[in-house]
Design a protein around this motif. Structure first.
Motif, mmCIF file in Angstrom:
data_model
loop_
_atom_site.group_PDB
_atom_site.id
_atom_site.type_symbol
_atom_site.label_atom_id
_atom_site.label_comp_id
_atom_site.label_asym_id
_atom_site.label_seq_id
_atom_site.Cartn_x
_atom_site.Cartn_y
_atom_site.Cartn_z
ATOM 1 N N ILE A 9 0.846 -1.247 -0.006
ATOM 2 C CA ILE A 9 -0.001 0.031 -0.172
ATOM 3 C C ILE A 9 0.914 1.156 0.228
ATOM 4 O O ILE A 9 0.714 2.376 -0.619
ATOM 5 N N ILE A 10 1.871 1.168 0.813
ATOM 6 C CA ILE A 10 2.961 2.422 0.712
ATOM 7 C C ILE A 10 3.536 2.492 -0.713
ATOM 8 O O ILE A 10 3.533 3.717 -1.173
ATOM 9 N N GLY A 11 3.762 1.402 -1.300
ATOM 10 C CA GLY A 11 4.300 1.508 -2.661
ATOM 11 C C GLY A 11 3.445 2.183 -3.651
ATOM 12 O O GLY A 11 3.514 2.848 -4.507
ATOM 13 N N LEU A 12 2.190 1.585 -3.246
ATOM 14 C CA LEU A 12 0.836 2.042 -4.204
ATOM 15 C C LEU A 12 0.887 3.759 -4.010
ATOM 16 O O LEU A 12 0.607 4.226 -4.926
ATOM 17 N N THR A 13 1.069 4.150 -2.877
ATOM 18 C CA THR A 13 0.723 5.619 -2.470
ATOM 19 C C THR A 13 1.821 6.410 -3.028
ATOM 20 O O THR A 13 1.681 7.357 -3.832
ATOM 21 N N MET A 14 3.071 5.795 -3.195
ATOM 22 C CA MET A 14 4.104 6.382 -3.671
ATOM 23 C C MET A 14 4.026 6.693 -5.278
ATOM 24 O O MET A 14 4.397 7.698 -5.710
#
Length: 200
Positions: free
Chosen positions: A51-56
Motif C-alpha cells: 500500500i505504501i508502494g502504491l501511495t508513492m
C-alpha cells in the motif's frame, strides 16, 4: 488533465490512510470510544508495504501530471490559465507531506500512548496470578506500549509485558483486586481483541 491530478492526490491520500489504519484506529478508540475498531483493520498490516508502494506511485503520477501542466502552460504563447488552489502545486505538496506523516504514524505513535505506573493498591503479601493472552489488532511494535500502559493503570495489575512479535501479552495481577474478565474488557475498550492462552 486537472481532473486526473485531483483524482491522483485523493487516491494517494486514501492509500496513505489505509497503510496506517491498523495503527490509527487504536488511537481513535482512545479519543472516540471506538471499541474493537482495530480488529476490523488488522488484516491490512501484511499488505502495508504494498500500500505504501502504491501511495508513492500515485503521488509520483500526480506530481508528473502537475509539472507537465505547468510546463505546457509556460510553453504556450497565450497567457496561462489561472488555476484554483485545490489544483495547484502548493496544495499537492500539502497533501503529499500529510500523507507522509500518516504513513510514518506507526514510528511515532508511542508519543500518544503514555506509559502508566501502577495505580493499584496491591494487597500486602498478595498471591499474584499470571495470565497470558493472545492479542489481535496490533499494527506495529509501539502498540505494545499502548496495551501495557493501559493495563498498568488497571487496579490490581502489577506488571504487563506485551510482545508484538508473538502477538501476546503476559499480565501479573492481584486476584483480590481484578480478574481476567476485567483485563480482557480493558483490552477490548482500547481497540484490540484478546483470547486466553494460559491462566495460573
Amino acid at each position: 488533465m486537472s481532473v486526473n491530478i485531483q483524482n491522483s492526490w485523493i487516491g494517494g491520500l486514501v492509500a496513505a490512510l489505509a497503510a496506517s489504519l491498523c495503527c490509527i484506529t487504536p488511537l481513535l478508540a482512545i479519543f472516540g470510544g471506538i471499541s474493537g475498531a482495530a480488529t476490523y483493520f488488522n488484516w491490512i498490516e501484511p499488505f502495508r508495504p504494498y500500500i505504501i508502494g502504491l501511495t508513492m506511485l500515485i503521488f509520483a503520477v500526480a506530481w508528473y501530471q502537475q509539472l507537465a501542466v505547468v510546463r505546457r502552460g509556460q510553453e504556450d504563447c497565450c497567457e496561462p490559465v489561472k488555476r484554483s488552489f485545490w489544483k495547484s502545486k502548493k496544495f499537492l505538496l500539502v497533501v503529499t507531506l500529510f500523507s507522509g506523516v500518516v504513513i510514518a504514524f506507526p514510528y511515532y505513535s508511542s508519543f500518544f500512548y503514555k506509559t502508566t505506573q501502577p495505580i493499584a493498591t496491591i494487597t500486602p503479601q498478595a498471591k499474584f496470578k499470571f495470565v497470558k493472552l493472545n492479542i489481535k489488532g496490533m499494527g506495529c511494535a509501539d502498540c505494545t506500549k499502548h496495551i501495557d500502559g493501559v493495563l498498568m493503570g488497571l487496579n490490581g495489575v502489577s506488571a504487563s509485558n506485551t510482545s508484538f512479535e508473538n502477538a501476546e501479552t503476559a499480565v501479573r495481577y492481584d486476584p483480590t483486586k481484578t480478574n481476567t474478565d476485567s483485563i480482557n474488557l480493558k483490552i477490548k475498550e482500547i481497540g484490540y481483541q484478546s483470547t486466553l492462552i494460559k491462566n495460573n
